[in-house]
Each structure stands twice: as structure tokens, then as C-alpha cells.
Design an enzyme around this catalytic site. Structure first.
Site, mmCIF file in Angstrom:
data_model
loop_
_atom_site.group_PDB
_atom_site.id
_atom_site.type_symbol
_atom_site.label_atom_id
_atom_site.label_comp_id
_atom_site.label_asym_id
_atom_site.label_seq_id
_atom_site.Cartn_x
_atom_site.Cartn_y
_atom_site.Cartn_z
ATOM 1 N N ARG A 64 0.821 -1.222 0.000
ATOM 2 C CA ARG A 64 0.000 0.000 0.000
ATOM 3 C C ARG A 64 0.849 1.264 0.000
ATOM 4 O O ARG A 64 0.376 2.331 -0.402
ATOM 5 C CB ARG A 64 -1.003 -0.040 1.163
ATOM 6 C CG ARG A 64 -2.114 -1.055 0.924
ATOM 7 C CD ARG A 64 -3.029 -1.196 2.118
ATOM 8 N NE ARG A 64 -2.369 -1.762 3.265
ATOM 9 C CZ ARG A 64 -2.174 -3.055 3.478
ATOM 10 N NH1 ARG A 64 -2.618 -3.931 2.609
ATOM 11 N NH2 ARG A 64 -1.542 -3.486 4.552
ATOM 12 N N GLU A 101 6.082 -11.405 14.780
ATOM 13 C CA GLU A 101 5.650 -12.066 16.019
ATOM 14 C C GLU A 101 6.104 -13.535 16.001
ATOM 15 O O GLU A 101 6.647 -14.044 16.973
ATOM 16 C CB GLU A 101 4.133 -11.965 16.106
ATOM 17 C CG GLU A 101 3.600 -12.210 17.486
ATOM 18 C CD GLU A 101 2.080 -12.060 17.503
ATOM 19 O OE1 GLU A 101 1.496 -11.643 16.485
ATOM 20 O OE2 GLU A 101 1.506 -12.385 18.550
HETATM 21 P P1 AMP Z 1 5.068 -3.440 11.076
HETATM 22 O O1 AMP Z 1 6.290 -3.961 10.372
HETATM 23 O O2 AMP Z 1 4.654 -4.281 12.240
HETATM 24 O O3 AMP Z 1 5.206 -1.967 11.446
HETATM 25 O O4 AMP Z 1 3.862 -3.569 10.064
HETATM 26 C C1 AMP Z 1 3.655 -2.621 9.079
HETATM 27 C C2 AMP Z 1 3.219 -3.232 7.771
HETATM 28 O O5 AMP Z 1 2.200 -4.212 7.951
HETATM 29 C C3 AMP Z 1 2.652 -2.172 6.863
HETATM 30 O O6 AMP Z 1 3.128 -2.374 5.543
HETATM 31 C C4 AMP Z 1 1.149 -2.331 6.977
HETATM 32 O O7 AMP Z 1 0.527 -2.177 5.727
HETATM 33 C C5 AMP Z 1 0.939 -3.732 7.536
HETATM 34 N N1 AMP Z 1 0.066 -3.770 8.725
HETATM 35 C C6 AMP Z 1 0.436 -4.131 9.982
HETATM 36 N N2 AMP Z 1 -0.579 -4.092 10.835
HETATM 37 C C7 AMP Z 1 -1.647 -3.665 10.122
HETATM 38 C C8 AMP Z 1 -3.028 -3.374 10.454
HETATM 39 N N3 AMP Z 1 -3.511 -3.531 11.688
HETATM 40 N N4 AMP Z 1 -3.843 -2.936 9.466
HETATM 41 C C9 AMP Z 1 -3.368 -2.770 8.205
HETATM 42 N N5 AMP Z 1 -2.097 -3.017 7.842
HETATM 43 C C10 AMP Z 1 -1.234 -3.468 8.774
#
Ligand code: AMP
Length: 177
Positions: A64, A101
Site C-alpha cells: 500500500r 511475532e
Molecule cells: P510493522 O512492520 O509491524 O510496522 O507492520 C507494518 C506493515 O504491515 C505495513 O506495511 C502495513 O501495511 C501492515 N500492517 C500491519 N498491521 C496492520 C493493520 N492492523 N492494518 C493494516 N495493515 C497493517
């Protein structure tokens, strides 16, 4: 930032419970993309987070981050660079792994996508734990790119993702949960 714009964006974002797995509340941004007016407002607000310095490149994170990042690059008249999940980029890549995780994930960038000294803005739709953005930031910095700012539509602040990001790089989010 325009508070009326931000509240309109926030109202349009849809919470989808238990997607892609139980316990996750997925922030669905497709209603923003599907409205010409809201999509334009989102890009306006993203651009406002950059500040005075014009970047040379916008880097967007799979998937996205490509949508918002490409629109920002077009608006500014600068190049767009994709950071992709493992195995998707066709040419020579540098990669970085980060912890999820359960298990590991891996993102890649083309080696010639950012040149030393180029000013870069890194974009994604959402900051959760910061693993993905932290890895993407590292890839840009290894190529010698100067990251002006990291910018997100949404920050899930309760996950404290900023702790996994370089504190010397300005991090912005339009909407915080
Ligand atoms: P992180 O690496 O944990 O910061 O996760 C970020 C990535 O995962 C981004 O590219 C987001 O598009 C996706 N993502 C993680 N959690 C969500 C959520 N609750 N809703 C939508 N996209 C998420």
C-alpha cells in the site's frame, strides 16, 4: 496539516476485525483510495509532512506504500522506488530481515535505486511494530540515501513502533490510534 481533512480520512478508514488472522484489527484504507476527493486529500496531507526540503526520490513499501508513494512522486515530479517483499525485484538487490511475532520477514531494494547523497522520503500506509519501516530505512541508508522523513497515513501508537526506528530520522503520521 488540515484537521478537517484528517477527520474525514479517519472516518473513512474501516476497521476489519480478525483479518488476516484472529485478534488483528486491520485498518482498511480502500475507502480512501476509492474516493477521488479523499485520495487527493490524503496525498495533500502526506506532502505537507515532508516540509520545505524537496526530496529526490520517494520510496514506498510493498504494497500500500506503492499507492500513496507513487501518487506523491508524481505530484512532486520526482522518482519512485519500490521496497518489495523477498524475491519480487528482478535485478540485483540488497535485502534486510526483521522479526515478526512468529518468524522472520525480508524486504529488498534494487542496488541502483537510490544514489549516495540523494534525499529520500519513505512512505507506507501504516506503522505497527516498525519492523518493516525499520528494515526499509536501513536499506536506504546503506545505499547512502539521506532520509528526510518517514511518513505514514496511520500509526498504531500502542505498538510503540517508533522504538524500532532510527530516532534521528523525523517520523510523521497523519492519524494516530
Ligand atoms: P510493522 O512492520 O509491524 O510496522 O507492520 C507494518 C506493515 O504491515 C505495513 O506495511 C502495513 O501495511 C501492515 N500492517 C500491519 N498491521 C496492520 C493493520 N492492523 N492494518 C493494516 N495493515 C497493517
Amino acid at each position: 496539516m488540515n484537521q478537517e481533512h484528517l477527520s474525514r480520512l479517519k472516518s473513512a478508514i474501516r476497521d476489519v476485525h480478525d483479518f488476516p488472522k484472529p485478534g488483528i484489527v486491520f485498518k482498511d484504507i480502500t475507502p480512501v483510495l476509492g474516493s477521488g476527493e479523499l485520495f487527493r486529500i490524503a496525498i495533500d496531507e502526506f506532502i505537507s509532512t515532508i516540509g520545505e526540503t524537496k526530496p529526490d526520490k520517494i520510496v514506498g513499501i510493498d504494497a500500500r506504500g506503492f499507492i500513496f508513494g507513487a501518487a506523491m512522486a508524481d505530484r512532486l515530479g520526482v522518482g519512485f522506488v519500490p521496497v518489495r517483499k523477498k524475491g519480487k525485484l528482478p535485478w540485483e538487490t540488497n535485502g534486510a530481515s526483521y522479526s515478526l511475532e512468529y518468524g522472520e520477514a525480508h524486504v529488498e531494494i534494487h542496488r541502483d535505486a537510490v544514489h549516495a547523497g540523494e534525499k529520500v522520503v519513505l512512505v507506507d500506509d501504516l506503522l505497527a511494530t516498525g519492523g518493516t519501516a525499520g528494515a526499509a530505512l536501513k536499506l536506504i541508508q546503506e545505499l547512502g540515501g539521506k532520509v528526510i522523513c518517514l511518513t505514514f497515513l496511520i500509526e498504531l501508537a500502542f505498538l510503540e513502533g517508533r522504538k524500532n526506528l532510527d530516532p534521528s530520522v523525523r517520523t510523521q503520521a497523519l492519524l494516530t490510534y
